[in-house]
Design an enzyme around this catalytic site. Structure first.
Site, PDB file in Angstrom:
ATOM      1  NE  ARG A   8      -3.948   0.197   1.083  1.00 42.30           N
ATOM      2  CZ  ARG A   8      -4.946   0.841   0.485  1.00 42.30           C
ATOM      3  NH1 ARG A   8      -5.229   0.566  -0.762  1.00 42.30           N
ATOM      4  NH2 ARG A   8      -5.630   1.766   1.117  1.00 42.30           N
ATOM      5  CD  GLN A 134     -11.721   0.223  -5.093  1.00 46.49           C
ATOM      6  OE1 GLN A 134     -12.256   0.671  -6.106  1.00 46.49           O
ATOM      7  NE2 GLN A 134     -10.424   0.309  -4.858  1.00 46.49           N
ATOM      8  CG  ASP A 175      -5.689   5.894  -0.210  1.00 46.92           C
ATOM      9  OD1 ASP A 175      -6.379   5.092   0.447  1.00 46.92           O
ATOM     10  OD2 ASP A 175      -5.726   5.974  -1.439  1.00 46.92           O
ATOM     11  CG  ASN A 185     -10.059   9.006  -1.030  1.00 47.59           C
ATOM     12  OD1 ASN A 185      -9.764   8.106  -0.246  1.00 47.59           O
ATOM     13  ND2 ASN A 185     -11.243   9.067  -1.614  1.00 47.59           N
ATOM     14  CE  LYS A 186      -9.705   3.664  -7.193  1.00 46.35           C
ATOM     15  NZ  LYS A 186      -8.702   2.625  -7.498  1.00 46.35           N
TER      16      LYS A 186
END
Length: 260
Positions: A8, A134, A175, A185-186
Site C-alpha cells: 500500500r 469499490q 489514503d 484519496n482514491k
C-alpha cells in the site's frame, strides 16, 4: 514489515500500524525470556489489537461529529421544498471508507451510519469507483446491509448531480493526509472536490489520526500507486446465469491502459 508496507504505497495507515507492531515486537525481544517467539507473537497481537481499537474509537467519534453536520443540513432543508431531493440529505462519496476498510464504523461512512441511526433521512450517491469498483461492490453492499438508501452512479455523474442540486454534501475518506493538510484519496476524488467547489458545496475528508503522515508537508510528495493495467482493460463481476465470477475484456486487445 517492509514487504507489507510495499503493498500500500499511497496509504499510510498500514505503515503506521506495521511500525507500531515492529516496535512492540522489538521491545518484547529485548526484554528476553525463555520463549522469545511466543513473547514476540503476543506483543504483536496486543499492539495490533490496540491500534485497531484506537482506530475504531476515532471513527466512532468521526461519526458523532459528522452526524451533527448532517443533522444541521437536514434542519435547513426540511423547512421548505417538496422535491425528492429536498426530503432527505444527499451525500456523495467516492470509493469505500466504511467498516469493511476499517473496523466497526469506517471513516467517511461513519457519519452516514450515525445520522441514519438517529432517524435523519439519508441518501447516498455511491460512485462506482472504477476500475476496481469499490463503491459499486463494497460501499453499496455495506449501505444495503445497514438499510441506508443509496444509488450507485457512474464516476462522472457527480458533477451533473451537484449542478442539478441533487447533492448536499460530499464526504470521502483518505489514503494519506500530509501535515500541511493535503489529502490524497482514491483516483477521481480530486475531480469531485473541484466540482463541489464550483457548486459551492461542502466537501469533507473523514479520517482518523493514523491517516496523517507527519513526515511530509506537500501532497506532491505522496507516492501514487500505479496498478496493473488489466484492471482497466477488463471488468469482473458475477454472472447471473451460474453465479460465478467472470472477467471480460473491455478494450481492444492492442490498446494499452494506465491505472493510477
Amino acid at each position: 514489515g517492509a514487504a507489507l508496507r510495499a503493498t500500500r504505497p499511497t496509504a499510510v495507515n498500514l505503515r503506521v500500524g506495521a511500525e507500531r507492531v515492529e516496535v512492540a515486537v522489538e521491545a518484547a525481544l529485548a526484554a528476553g525470556g525463555s520463549d522469545l517467539a511466543a513473547a514476540a507473537l503476543a506483543a504483536a497481537k496486543a499492539e495490533a489489537a490496540r491500534f485497531t481499537d484506537e482506530d475504531a474509537e476515532a471513527c466512532r467519534r468521526i461519526g458523532e461529529a459528522g452526524a451533527i453536520l448532517l443533522e444541521k443540513i437536514w434542519d435547513r432543508k426540511r423547512e421548505g421544498g417538496s422535491s425528492v431531493s429536498e426530503k432527505r440529505v444527499n451525500v456523495l462519496t467516492h470509493c469505500n471508507a466504511g467498516w469493511l476498510a476499517f473496523a466497526d464504523w469506517g471513516s467517511a461512512l461513519s457519519p452516514v451510519y450515525a445520522a441514519f441511526d438517529k432517524g435523519i433521512p439519508i441518501h447516498v450517491w455511491v460512485d462506482e469507483t472504477r476500475p476496481r469498483n469499490q463503491g459499486a461492490s463494497l460501499t453499496a453492499w455495506e449501505l444495503a446491509s445497514h438499510g441506508v438508501p443509496h444509488t450507485v452512479i457512474v464516476d462522472n455523474a457527480g458533477g451533473h448531480l451537484m449542478r442539478s442540486g441533487m447533492v448536499d454534501v460530499c464526504i470521502t475518506g483518505a489514503d494519506r493526509v500530509t501535515r500541511g493538510g493535503d489529502a490524497c484519496n482514491k483516483i477521481g476524488t480530486y475531480l469531485k472536490a473541484l466540482a463541489a467547489r464550483d457548486n459551492d458545496l461542502p466537501f469533507y475528508v473523514a479520517l482518523p489520526s493514523s491517516t496523517i503522515d507527519w513526515q511530509i508537508e506537500d501532497g506532491a510528495e505522496i507516492p501514487i500507486e500505479e496498478r496493473c493495467a488489466d484492471e482497466v482493460r477488463y471488468a469482473e463481476g458475477m454472472c447471473e446465469e451460474d453465479g460465478k465470477r467472470r472477467k471480460v475484456l473491455l478494450t481492444p486487445r492492442s490498446s494499452p491502459a494506465g491505472n493510477w
